[in-house]
Design a protein around this motif. Structure first.
Motif, PDB file in Angstrom:
ATOM      1  N   UNK A   1     -27.661 -17.739  -4.133  1.00 35.20           N
ATOM      2  CA  UNK A   1     -26.364 -17.111  -3.698  1.00 35.20           C
ATOM      3  C   UNK A   1     -25.070 -17.561  -4.199  1.00 35.20           C
TER       4      UNK A   1
ATOM      5  N   UNK B   1     -22.406 -15.130  -6.321  1.00 31.48           N
ATOM      6  CA  UNK B   1     -21.410 -14.864  -5.599  1.00 31.48           C
ATOM      7  C   UNK B   1     -20.222 -14.078  -6.448  1.00 31.48           C
ATOM      8  N   UNK B   2     -19.899 -14.584  -7.615  1.00 35.21           N
ATOM      9  CA  UNK B   2     -18.919 -13.816  -8.165  1.00 35.21           C
ATOM     10  C   UNK B   2     -19.289 -12.705  -8.523  1.00 35.21           C
TER      11      UNK B   2
ATOM     12  N   UNK C   1     -21.191 -10.594  -7.386  1.00 31.57           N
ATOM     13  CA  UNK C   1     -21.267  -9.843  -5.946  1.00 31.57           C
ATOM     14  C   UNK C   1     -19.769  -9.570  -5.421  1.00 31.57           C
ATOM     15  N   UNK C   2     -18.949 -10.501  -5.238  1.00 33.62           N
ATOM     16  CA  UNK C   2     -17.682 -10.108  -4.681  1.00 33.62           C
ATOM     17  C   UNK C   2     -16.888  -9.156  -5.622  1.00 33.62           C
ATOM     18  N   UNK C   3     -17.374  -9.182  -6.837  1.00 31.65           N
ATOM     19  CA  UNK C   3     -16.567  -8.148  -8.094  1.00 31.65           C
ATOM     20  C   UNK C   3     -17.444  -6.670  -7.749  1.00 31.65           C
TER      21      UNK C   3
ATOM     22  N   UNK D   1     -26.347  -4.980  -8.472  1.00 28.13           N
ATOM     23  CA  UNK D   1     -27.416  -6.115  -8.636  1.00 28.13           C
ATOM     24  C   UNK D   1     -28.343  -5.967  -9.659  1.00 28.13           C
TER      25      UNK D   1
ATOM     26  N   UNK E   1     -28.748  -9.432 -11.873  1.00 30.46           N
ATOM     27  CA  UNK E   1     -29.832 -10.229 -11.322  1.00 30.46           C
ATOM     28  C   UNK E   1     -30.484 -10.808 -12.752  1.00 30.46           C
TER      29      UNK E   1
ATOM     30  N   UNK F   1     -20.137 -15.007 -14.508  1.00 32.85           N
ATOM     31  CA  UNK F   1     -19.062 -13.897 -14.439  1.00 32.85           C
ATOM     32  C   UNK F   1     -18.496 -13.653 -15.621  1.00 32.85           C
TER      33      UNK F   1
ATOM     34  N   UNK G   1     -29.116 -10.830   0.763  1.00 29.30           N
ATOM     35  CA  UNK G   1     -28.543 -10.856  -0.659  1.00 29.30           C
ATOM     36  C   UNK G   1     -29.605 -11.033  -1.857  1.00 29.30           C
ATOM     37  N   UNK G   2     -30.555 -12.008  -1.534  1.00 33.62           N
ATOM     38  CA  UNK G   2     -31.737 -12.069  -2.592  1.00 33.62           C
ATOM     39  C   UNK G   2     -32.929 -11.194  -2.573  1.00 33.62           C
TER      40      UNK G   2
ATOM     41  N   UNK H   1     -13.599 -19.344  -4.665  1.00 33.24           N
ATOM     42  CA  UNK H   1     -13.704 -17.873  -4.398  1.00 33.24           C
ATOM     43  C   UNK H   1     -12.781 -17.052  -4.944  1.00 33.24           C
TER      44      UNK H   1
ATOM     45  N   UNK I   1     -13.358 -16.579  -8.598  1.00 34.89           N
ATOM     46  CA  UNK I   1     -14.482 -15.804  -8.875  1.00 34.89           C
ATOM     47  C   UNK I   1     -14.220 -14.280  -8.398  1.00 34.89           C
ATOM     48  N   UNK I   2     -12.920 -13.948  -8.164  1.00 31.91           N
ATOM     49  CA  UNK I   2     -12.524 -12.756  -8.041  1.00 31.91           C
ATOM     50  C   UNK I   2     -12.316 -12.123  -6.614  1.00 31.91           C
ATOM     51  N   UNK I   3     -12.677 -13.143  -5.405  1.00 32.90           N
ATOM     52  CA  UNK I   3     -12.564 -12.599  -4.213  1.00 32.90           C
ATOM     53  C   UNK I   3     -11.173 -12.160  -3.545  1.00 32.90           C
ATOM     54  N   UNK I   4     -11.159 -11.168  -2.931  1.00 34.04           N
ATOM     55  CA  UNK I   4      -9.802 -10.821  -2.279  1.00 34.04           C
ATOM     56  C   UNK I   4      -9.696 -11.526  -1.019  1.00 34.04           C
TER      57      UNK I   4
ATOM     58  N   UNK J   1     -12.402 -10.826   1.560  1.00 30.50           N
ATOM     59  CA  UNK J   1     -13.669 -11.182   1.070  1.00 30.50           C
ATOM     60  C   UNK J   1     -13.634 -12.677   1.383  1.00 30.50           C
TER      61      UNK J   1
ATOM     62  N   UNK K   1     -16.217 -14.170   3.815  1.00 31.32           N
ATOM     63  CA  UNK K   1     -17.514 -14.864   3.289  1.00 31.32           C
ATOM     64  C   UNK K   1     -17.085 -16.350   2.999  1.00 31.32           C
TER      65      UNK K   1
END
Lengths: 254, 294
Positions: free
Chosen positions: A94, A98-99, A101-103, A107, A111, A150, B3-4, B192, B195-198, B201, B205
């Protein structure tokens, strides 16, 4: 892709007493280049990296990434932190996804890539482990994998192996060499370890403290691909002798 | 979590069930000794109380002995055999449920409002500047001082009790949620962002999960206050529930029912606290491992 330009960049932290952390930094890094910032603690090398990452704002000067002014953090500049800074409530898998996913990447598109990255850093059997269950070196491997997931244009690494024991550090350096040699991403690598700087980089920028300045730039022309075996070569030792005397010069003049 | 997929998901489930079974077995091992240790003090106190009361001198005979309390409790819970004029006969469960339902409603209302408000205060400077001073201004007003206000606005109805419970539980939850969001490790937020989180998010998260340990501290304190609030509210502002029975029984001199009522409140508070604790251990399993390893 992944070019970095510092033009006369300065950074002053305001507070009870003003601290001039960086003064007149000029630095140009080309695509795919591996540059190490070497200096004692408090010399502003992490600040320089934080400016480029977009975590801090420049006080003066121009800072460009791929020709555009840096205004905020983004996935084009993947940062690897000293203490990994993984999310402790997410497992390895996870954390790595994360990167993407939030972008909002689908999947299917991340993946297999993420699985390959886990394999690349040797953690494919630890996908469901929590960060706390990993050793420091393994955590740092996750930190590298999640950044690579990413596909960043540049890697910004802030003493990523500084907290690891000597042996783990060597294996992480080898891993980074292998990864970089296969991906060719631009890397800005902050360290206070002379050996590490010589082994990894194309160019070393030696910094001095208060105010933080780049006092010397030393190209490292040792042949590639390198490995930790290079640490004992005559060439390596010669570089090391030169840098050690350079750093003493830096210390004596302040 | 959703998620997985595939092998990861199943491995994850097995690790969760492993964790659950390890918690259960360690609970079982420690259980017997802990229970024995835990009941020594209450048993001694009750025995002394019984022995002293049998002499008839306990506080001038005002307090009933434990056996009389126990008897009153049984009648209150299951009703008396034969003809009885006891107004409390068989009403225990109904009153317990009245109180529990009010606590549940008020507590949920408090969570729904206080967690987002607290996170906003701890995370956002504008929210902090605009909300925190008002919260700090209202916080010193005890819920008992809100009683007349509550009755005037809501009347002698459920809503008044729910309001007081929610208000009482609100403060510790909001303060602890804000603290959790404020104390978040800077590099986690930076990671975060990198990694591009706003902002949303990151709030959902990163800030929320990082604040959960603190939030749960607030929930446990808040639940304790919720039980206080329900009793106060029922003594004054409604005509049912454990608090109402408590005051009513006192007025008609039924101290045995009063004490049985107090014990019921204590047990309910204890049980509801344990429930929160179990949820906490489940939600914060990652933290449990952390404390094992460090």
């Amino acid at each position: 892709m992944g070019t970095i330009t510092f033009e006369n960049v300065s950074k002053t932290f305001s507070g009870q007493s003003e601290v001039r952390a960086l003064d007149g930094i000029n630095l140009a890094i080309g695509e795919g280049e591996f540059v190490a910032l070497l200096g004692p603690s408090g010399c502003g090398k992490s600040t320089l990296l934080n400016l480029l990452a977009g975590f801090e704002k420049t006080t003066e000067g121009i800072l460009l990434f791929d020709g555009k002014t840096v205004t905020r953090p983004g996935p084009d500049r993947g940062v690897v932190f000293q203490e990994a800074a993984l999310f402790p409530w997410l497992n390895v898998w996870q954390n790595v996804i994360f990167g993407p996913q939030v972008q909002g990447v689908a999947r299917a598109d991340y993946e297999s890539r993420a699985r390959n990255l886990l394999k690349l850093v040797g953690l494919e059997s630890f996908a469901d482990a929590l960060p706390v269950q990993l050793s420091g070196g393994m955590r740092q491997r996750v930190g590298i994998a999640r950044v690579l997931a990413m596909s960043p244009k540049a890697l910004l690494m802030d003493e990523p192996f500084g907290a690891l024991d000597a042996q783990t550090r060597l294996s992480m350096q080898q891993l980074l060499l292998d990864v970089w040699q296969s991906l060719g991403t631009t890397v800005l690598f902050v360290t206070h370890d002379i050996d590490e700087a010589i082994l990894l980089s194309d160019r070393i920028c030696v910094m001095s403290a208060r105010p933080g300045r780049i006092i010397r730039t030393i190209p490292i022309t040792m042949p590639r691909p390198r490995s930790i075996a290079s640490l004992t070569s005559a060439e390596f030792v010669a570089y090391k002798a030169r840098i050690m005397s350079d750093m003493k010069v830096g210390a004596a003049s302040h | 979590m959703s998620i997985s997929t595939g092998p990861i998901a199943s491995r994850q489930e097995s690790s969760v069930s492993r964790l659950a079974s390890s918690i259960l077995s360690s609970v079982a091992r420690r259980n017997l000794r802990q229970i024995l240790l835990a009941i020594v003090l209450p048993v001694v106190v009750i025995a002394l109380w019984q022995w002293e009361g049998n002499g008839g001198s306990l506080f001038g005979g005002v307090l009933p002995t434990p056996d009389r309390v126990w008897h009153a409790w049984k009648v209150w819970a299951f009703g008396a055999s034969g003809l009885s004029l006891n107004p409390y006969s068989g009403t225990w469960l109904a009153n317990l449920l009245f109180s529990a339902e009010r606590v549940g409603k008020g507590f949920l209302l408090a969570i729904v409002v206080a967690v987002p408000v607290g996170l906003a205060i701890g995370w956002n400077r504008i929210a902090s500047g605009s909300l925190d001073p008002t919260v700090q201004l209202l916080r010193p007003i005890p819920i008992t001082a809100w009683l007349p206000f509550s009755i005037a606005v809501f009347g002698i109805r459920d809503m008044g009790a729910v309001f007081l419970i929610a208000l009482g539980a609100f403060y510790p939850i909001v303060v602890n949620s804000a603290q959790g969001a404020r104390d978040i490790e800077r590099n986690l937020v930076r990671a975060a962002m990198m990694m591009g989180a706003g902002r949303w998010t990151i709030l959902r998260r990163v800030v929320l999960p990082a604040s959960l340990p603190s939030i749960f501290t607030g929930l446990r304190i808040g639940l304790g206050i919720a039980w206080t609030a329900v009793i106060v509210a029922e003594m004054v502002a409604v005509k049912s529930g454990l608090g109402y029975v408590l005051w009513d029984a006192y007025y008609v001199g039924r101290m045995d029912v009063v004490i049985a009522d107090m014990a019921t409140i204590g047990l309910l508070g204890l049980i509801s606290d344990r429930v929160i604790l179990l949820i906490e251990q489940w939600v914060l399993a990652w933290r449990r491992l952390q404390s094992f390893h460090s």
